[in-house]
Motif scaffolding. Structure first.
Motif, short mmCIF file in Angstrom:
data_model
loop_
_atom_site.label_atom_id
_atom_site.label_comp_id
_atom_site.label_asym_id
_atom_site.label_seq_id
_atom_site.Cartn_x
_atom_site.Cartn_y
_atom_site.Cartn_z
N ASP A 48 0.83 -1.21 0.00
CA ASP A 48 0.00 0.00 0.00
C ASP A 48 0.86 1.26 0.00
O ASP A 48 0.53 2.26 -0.64
N VAL A 49 1.96 1.22 0.74
CA VAL A 49 2.89 2.36 0.74
C VAL A 49 3.43 2.58 -0.66
O VAL A 49 3.50 3.73 -1.14
N ASP A 50 3.80 1.51 -1.36
CA ASP A 50 4.28 1.64 -2.74
C ASP A 50 3.24 2.32 -3.62
O ASP A 50 3.58 3.20 -4.43
N ALA A 51 1.98 1.91 -3.46
CA ALA A 51 0.91 2.50 -4.27
C ALA A 51 0.73 3.98 -3.96
O ALA A 51 0.55 4.81 -4.86
N ALA A 52 0.79 4.32 -2.68
CA ALA A 52 0.62 5.73 -2.28
C ALA A 52 1.79 6.58 -2.77
O ALA A 52 1.60 7.71 -3.24
N VAL A 53 3.00 6.05 -2.65
CA VAL A 53 4.18 6.79 -3.12
C VAL A 53 4.12 6.98 -4.63
O VAL A 53 4.43 8.07 -5.15
N SER A 54 3.69 5.96 -5.34
CA SER A 54 3.57 6.08 -6.80
C SER A 54 2.56 7.14 -7.18
O SER A 54 2.78 7.93 -8.12
N ALA A 55 1.46 7.20 -6.45
CA ALA A 55 0.44 8.23 -6.71
C ALA A 55 0.99 9.61 -6.43
O ALA A 55 0.77 10.56 -7.21
N ALA A 56 1.71 9.75 -5.33
CA ALA A 56 2.28 11.05 -4.98
C ALA A 56 3.34 11.47 -5.99
O ALA A 56 3.43 12.65 -6.37
N ARG A 57 4.14 10.52 -6.45
CA ARG A 57 5.18 10.83 -7.44
C ARG A 57 4.55 11.27 -8.75
O ARG A 57 5.01 12.24 -9.38
N ALA A 58 3.49 10.59 -9.17
CA ALA A 58 2.83 10.95 -10.43
C ALA A 58 2.18 12.33 -10.33
O ALA A 58 2.17 13.10 -11.31
N ALA A 59 1.64 12.65 -9.14
CA ALA A 59 0.95 13.94 -8.96
C ALA A 59 1.92 15.10 -8.85
O ALA A 59 1.56 16.25 -9.14
N PHE A 60 3.15 14.83 -8.42
CA PHE A 60 4.09 15.92 -8.17
C PHE A 60 4.42 16.71 -9.43
O PHE A 60 4.61 17.93 -9.38
N GLY A 61 4.47 16.03 -10.56
CA GLY A 61 4.84 16.71 -11.79
C GLY A 61 3.97 17.91 -12.09
O GLY A 61 4.47 18.97 -12.51
N SER A 62 2.67 17.79 -11.85
CA SER A 62 1.78 18.92 -12.12
C SER A 62 1.56 19.79 -10.88
O SER A 62 1.55 21.02 -10.97
N TRP A 63 1.39 19.16 -9.70
CA TRP A 63 1.12 19.93 -8.49
C TRP A 63 2.28 20.86 -8.16
O TRP A 63 2.07 22.01 -7.74
N GLY A 64 3.49 20.40 -8.34
CA GLY A 64 4.64 21.22 -8.04
C GLY A 64 4.78 22.45 -8.92
O GLY A 64 5.52 23.38 -8.59
N LYS A 65 4.03 22.47 -10.03
CA LYS A 65 4.10 23.61 -10.95
C LYS A 65 2.85 24.49 -10.89
O LYS A 65 2.73 25.43 -11.67
N THR A 66 1.91 24.17 -9.98
CA THR A 66 0.72 25.02 -9.85
C THR A 66 1.13 26.39 -9.30
O THR A 66 2.16 26.53 -8.64
N SER A 67 0.30 27.36 -9.55
CA SER A 67 0.58 28.70 -9.03
C SER A 67 0.33 28.73 -7.53
O SER A 67 -0.48 27.97 -6.98
N ALA A 68 1.02 29.63 -6.85
CA ALA A 68 0.81 29.81 -5.42
C ALA A 68 -0.63 30.21 -5.14
O ALA A 68 -1.21 29.80 -4.13
N GLU A 69 -1.21 30.99 -6.04
CA GLU A 69 -2.60 31.42 -5.86
C GLU A 69 -3.55 30.22 -5.86
O GLU A 69 -4.47 30.14 -5.04
N GLU A 70 -3.31 29.26 -6.75
CA GLU A 70 -4.16 28.07 -6.81
C GLU A 70 -4.00 27.21 -5.56
O GLU A 70 -4.98 26.73 -4.99
N ARG A 71 -2.77 27.03 -5.12
CA ARG A 71 -2.55 26.23 -3.91
C ARG A 71 -3.17 26.90 -2.70
O ARG A 71 -3.78 26.24 -1.85
N ALA A 72 -3.03 28.22 -2.60
CA ALA A 72 -3.60 28.95 -1.46
C ALA A 72 -5.12 28.83 -1.44
O ALA A 72 -5.73 28.66 -0.37
N ALA A 73 -5.76 28.89 -2.60
CA ALA A 73 -7.21 28.78 -2.66
C ALA A 73 -7.67 27.42 -2.16
O ALA A 73 -8.66 27.30 -1.41
N LEU A 74 -6.96 26.37 -2.57
CA LEU A 74 -7.32 25.02 -2.12
C LEU A 74 -7.07 24.86 -0.62
O LEU A 74 -7.86 24.22 0.10
N MET A 75 -6.00 25.44 -0.11
CA MET A 75 -5.71 25.35 1.31
C MET A 75 -6.75 26.11 2.14
O MET A 75 -7.16 25.65 3.21
#
Length: 477
Positions: A48-75
């Protein structure tokens, strides 16, 4: 919410979906005030940890490039959800930890809501660039993070890791303690409803030697943040070392409170006792060694005894102290009390016996020891229970020497005539945090320790810095 089985406690939250565990084992969550099982929580496996890490790794490519404004709105949407479900969060923490609900509200829940909004505002710092001569300095997220949170302040530490990581643009996998996992399930539902992209946040509850170890060692995890005992923190660091990942640790403490000769003794001693007894002593920053001028020692002992004997037990609206978190923790604390007596400390009040009228629940008496020397076990080791030790000193040099004579350096306290008088003492104490004359915890200031109390910082701008990689761009001169 009183029926916790309505939470998705039989599932893991991975890649934006509630999923079955590859292992499928269940762990009971027990109400320490009643000894009744609240619900069963699924235990994740290394798969399960492998699956979660794989999901987080795949998501990082786009999430890490989101604007600060978008991240702040979600937070901020997450913070809105926390406010909407404040009562669920209070009940989730209070029921599994045992802290009275009226204290849980301000001690465990209101602060984390504030911290989530604080870091939403700080997300903009990620887009700040600096010039250094002919170089440009950029900030980028560290990557995929593994979080291992403790049972004693579970929501506080969850937000202390998740909020700055989201602000920085990191993705994450969070493992709560088996003892107090319920607020993490509430938070996963809030995060899901807020619309955080799949894979950015993943929840994998389970045993430390299985889930925690897998996160710390995983080659696709860039950073691991751990809060817990120094012993376990060492194991996390060892597991992380081969992959050279970043490791931050908030570990144990055995913190001193120095009461100066010019202090208001009544206020200082009563505040010092409350600091230890709140949350049933299960606070890493508890000022469990109270250092008192020798000529005021007997009076300080009298005040501490009175405060402890007035402290109301239970979970009602008048209670200061609930039970400790588990039968195991109760037995550990009682063992330390017995050790203190055996080593010659004077038991002023409290003790290892079951409090009268509390045959059900894992209750421990508020306990005060006098005639404690700093080489005794109860002055050296973290008890994590409602036990305070009063130690006399003859002058300030001796007080500082006693305060610093510990392998820990997480917190400290000084109570003096006023704040200005306290500061020269503060500067001589080897600890990352100091409470002066009852000053309160500040989510905008860095939190962390010296020596064997860990490394790295949480909260404040320093807490965000832990999730940042600095890139130096050398421009043509």
């Amino acid at each position: 919410m009183t029926d916790f089985s309505k939470l998705h406690t039989d599932k893991l939250y991975i890649n934006g979906e509630w999923q079955d565990s590859a292992g499928g084992d269940l762990h009971p969550v027990v109400n320490p005030a009643t000894e009744e099982v609240l619900c069963q929580v699924v235990q994740a496996s290394s798969e399960d940890v492998d699956a979660a890490v794989s999901a987080a790794r795949a998501a990082f490519g786009s999430w890490g490039k989101t604007s600060a404004e978008e991240r702040a709105a979600l937070m901020n949407a997450i913070a809105d959800g926390m406010e909407k479900r404040r009562e669920d969060l209070i009940q989730a923490v209070s029921s599994a930890l045992g802290c009275p609900a009226h204290i849980t509200k301000w001690l465990h829940v209101d602060g984390p809501i504030y911290a989530m909004r604080y870091y939403a505002d700080r997300a903009a710092l990620m887009e700040k660039t600096e010039k250094a001569a002919h170089s440009l300095i950029l900030r980028e997220p560290v990557g995929v993070c593994g979080f291992i949170t403790p049972w004693n302040y579970p929501l506080h530490q969850f937000v202390g890791k998740v909020a700055p990581a989201l602000a920085a643009g990191c993705t994450m996998i969070s493992k709560p303690s088996e003892t107090t996992p319920l607020q993490d399930y509430v938070m996963a539902e809030i995060i899901d409803e807020a619309g955080l992209p799949p894979g950015v946040f993943n929840l994998v509850p389970g045993a430390g030697p299985v889930v925690g170890a897998a996160l710390a060692a995983h080659p696709l995890v860039d950073m691991v943040s751990f809060t817990g005992s120094t012993r376990a923190g060492v194991e996390v660091a060892k597991a992380a070392a081969p992959t050279v990942k970043r490791v931050t640790q908030e570990l144990g403490g055995k913190s001193p409170l120095i009461i100066t000769p010019d202090a208001d003794l009544e206020k200082a001693v009563r505040w010092g006792c409350e600091d230890v007894f709140i949350n049933s002593g299960q606070t890493c920053t508890a000022l469990a060694r109270m250092l008192v001028p020798a000529d005021k020692y007997d009076e300080a002992v009298r005040i501490a005894k009175q405060f402890a004997e007035e402290a109301a037990l239970g979970t009602g609206s008048d209670a200061l102290m609930g039970p400790v978190s588990s039968a195991r923790q109760r037995d550990i604390v009682r063992g330390y009390i017995e050790k203190g007596v055996a080593e010659g400390a004077r038991l002023v009040t409290g003790g290892a016996e079951t409090p009268e009228g509390y045959d059900k629940g894992y209750y421990v008496k508020p306990t005060v020891f006098a005639d404690v020397s700093n080489d005794m076990t109860i002055a050296r080791e973290e008890i994590f229970g409602p036990v305070t030790c009063l130690i006399p000193y003859k002058d300030m040099d001796e007080a500082i020497a006693i305060a610093n004579d510990t392998e820990y350096g997480l917190a400290s306290g000084v109570w003096a005539k006023d704040a200005d008088s306290a500061l020269p003492v503060v500067r001589r104490i080897e600890a990352g945090l100091c409470f002066v004359n009852g000053g309160e915890f500040n989510y905008e200031a860095p939190f962390g320790g010296y020596k064997r109390s860990g490394n790295g910082r949480e909260f404040g701008d320093a807490g965000l810095d832990e999730f940042i990689e600095l890139k130096s761009v050398q421009l043509p001169a």
